[in-house]
Design an enzyme around this catalytic site. Structure first.
Site, short mmCIF file in Angstrom:
data_model
loop_
_atom_site.label_atom_id
_atom_site.label_comp_id
_atom_site.label_asym_id
_atom_site.label_seq_id
_atom_site.Cartn_x
_atom_site.Cartn_y
_atom_site.Cartn_z
N ASP A 100 0.81 -1.22 0.00
CA ASP A 100 0.00 0.00 0.00
C ASP A 100 0.84 1.26 0.00
O ASP A 100 2.05 1.23 0.23
CB ASP A 100 -0.96 -0.01 1.20
N HIS A 151 -7.18 -4.95 10.21
CA HIS A 151 -6.88 -4.70 8.78
C HIS A 151 -5.61 -5.44 8.35
O HIS A 151 -4.70 -5.68 9.13
CB HIS A 151 -6.83 -3.20 8.45
C1 F6R Z 1 1.60 -1.67 6.08
C2 F6R Z 1 0.27 -2.26 6.19
C3 F6R Z 1 -0.48 -2.33 7.47
C4 F6R Z 1 0.42 -2.67 8.68
C5 F6R Z 1 -0.42 -2.68 9.96
C6 F6R Z 1 0.45 -2.91 11.19
O1 F6R Z 1 2.09 -1.74 4.76
O2 F6R Z 1 -0.25 -2.65 5.19
O3 F6R Z 1 -1.48 -3.31 7.37
O4 F6R Z 1 1.02 -3.91 8.48
O5 F6R Z 1 -1.07 -1.46 10.10
O6 F6R Z 1 1.30 -1.80 11.34
P1 F6R Z 1 2.49 -1.80 12.40
O7 F6R Z 1 3.46 -2.82 11.95
O8 F6R Z 1 3.07 -0.41 12.33
O9 F6R Z 1 1.88 -2.14 13.72
#
Ligand code: F6R
Length: 244
Positions: free
Chosen positions: A67, A137
């Site tokens: 993304d 998500h």
């Molecule tokens: C990032 C993405 C998101 C993250 C998720 C967890 O490219 O697609 O789904 O993987 O928001 O984020 P963190 O690792 O910062 O807790």
């Protein structure tokens, strides 16, 4: 689903590195799906070390990122293109045209979704890395996104914007929209590796493993995939252990 619990985030990174190494040795021209955020940073450090030690090579690899924020170009320090350069691409040998990410500053964002989706349709991701949002998500597929979704423009939830606010000066600087691979693009990968680190992910991990498979919790769709590995640290596994 194969669920592996580790003592800490370092161990999560080392174990996931092993999975990437196995993949790249088995298929040097692998197509990898990668994520941004805090979760994969230690793994990316291991991938850099591994390539510097010639244990692995990215020379023939293609990378597709999940993304990108709308409105931030690749030079903006909060863009995901910039993140990937800073945490991985600047330190490995990879062909410039082998790194793919949606363009969040395209004039026609819908057309950009089609372009990225066509690229994804012309390949097959061998190994897809995922983090997990507190709201379930995957990518930026927020709750109630169709499981059939392809690459699309998404309005970020307040919860997601709040959680990502640590990287921005003020909440007003956080983009309201993003382009994300859809759930069907993610599920199409041959193998999926989801990492979760920290107690703030414990409830989401519990729901992913035990809750209903429902669009209200996008990550739950992973239970229908034949090859998913989840690697957790102790904190992220707190609730699944309580229930046993
Ligand atoms: C990032 C993405 C998101 C993250 C998720 C967890 O490219 O697609 O789904 O993987 O928001 O984020 P963190 O690792 O910062 O807790």
């Amino acid at each position: 689903m194969n669920i592996i619990q580790c003592n800490d985030s370092k161990e999560v990174a080392l174990l996931s590195y092993r999975i990437f190494k196995e993949q790249l040795i088995k298929k040097p021209n692998s197509t990898l799906g990668l994520a941004t955020g805090s979760t994969p940073i230690l793994l990316y450090n291991e991938l850099i070390k591994g390539s510097q030690l010639n244990e692995i090579s990215f020379k023939k690899v293609n990378i597709f990122n999940l993304d990108e924020y709308v409105g931030l170009n690749s030079e903006h320090k909060n863009s995901y293109a910039f993140f990937m350069k800073e945490y991985l691409l600047n330190f490995i040998e990879i062909e410039d045209n082998h790194f793919h990410i949606p363009n969040g500053t395209a004039c026609d964002l819908i057309e950009e979704c089609h372009r990225y989706n066509n690229l994804l349709s012309s390949t097959k991701i061998d190994l897809q890395l995922l983090g997990l949002g507190e709201n379930g998500h995957i990518g930026f597929n927020e709750p109630n996104t169709s499981f059939e979704s392809t690459t699309h423009l998404v309005e970020l939830t307040e919860n997601t914007r709040k959680n990502n606010s640590i990287y921005f000066k003020s909440i007003n600087d956080i983009p309201t929209h993003a382009i994300t691979m859809g759930i069907s693009n993610i599920i199409n990968a041959t193998k999926i590796l989801l990492l979760a680190i920290g107690e703030n992910k414990a409830e989401a991990v519990y729901n992913l493993i035990n809750g209903p498979i429902d669009v209200k919790f996008p990550g739950s769709i992973l239970r229908n995939h034949p090859d998913v590995t989840i690697i957790l640290d102790k904190e992220a596994a707190t609730l699944i252990n309580k229930v046993k």
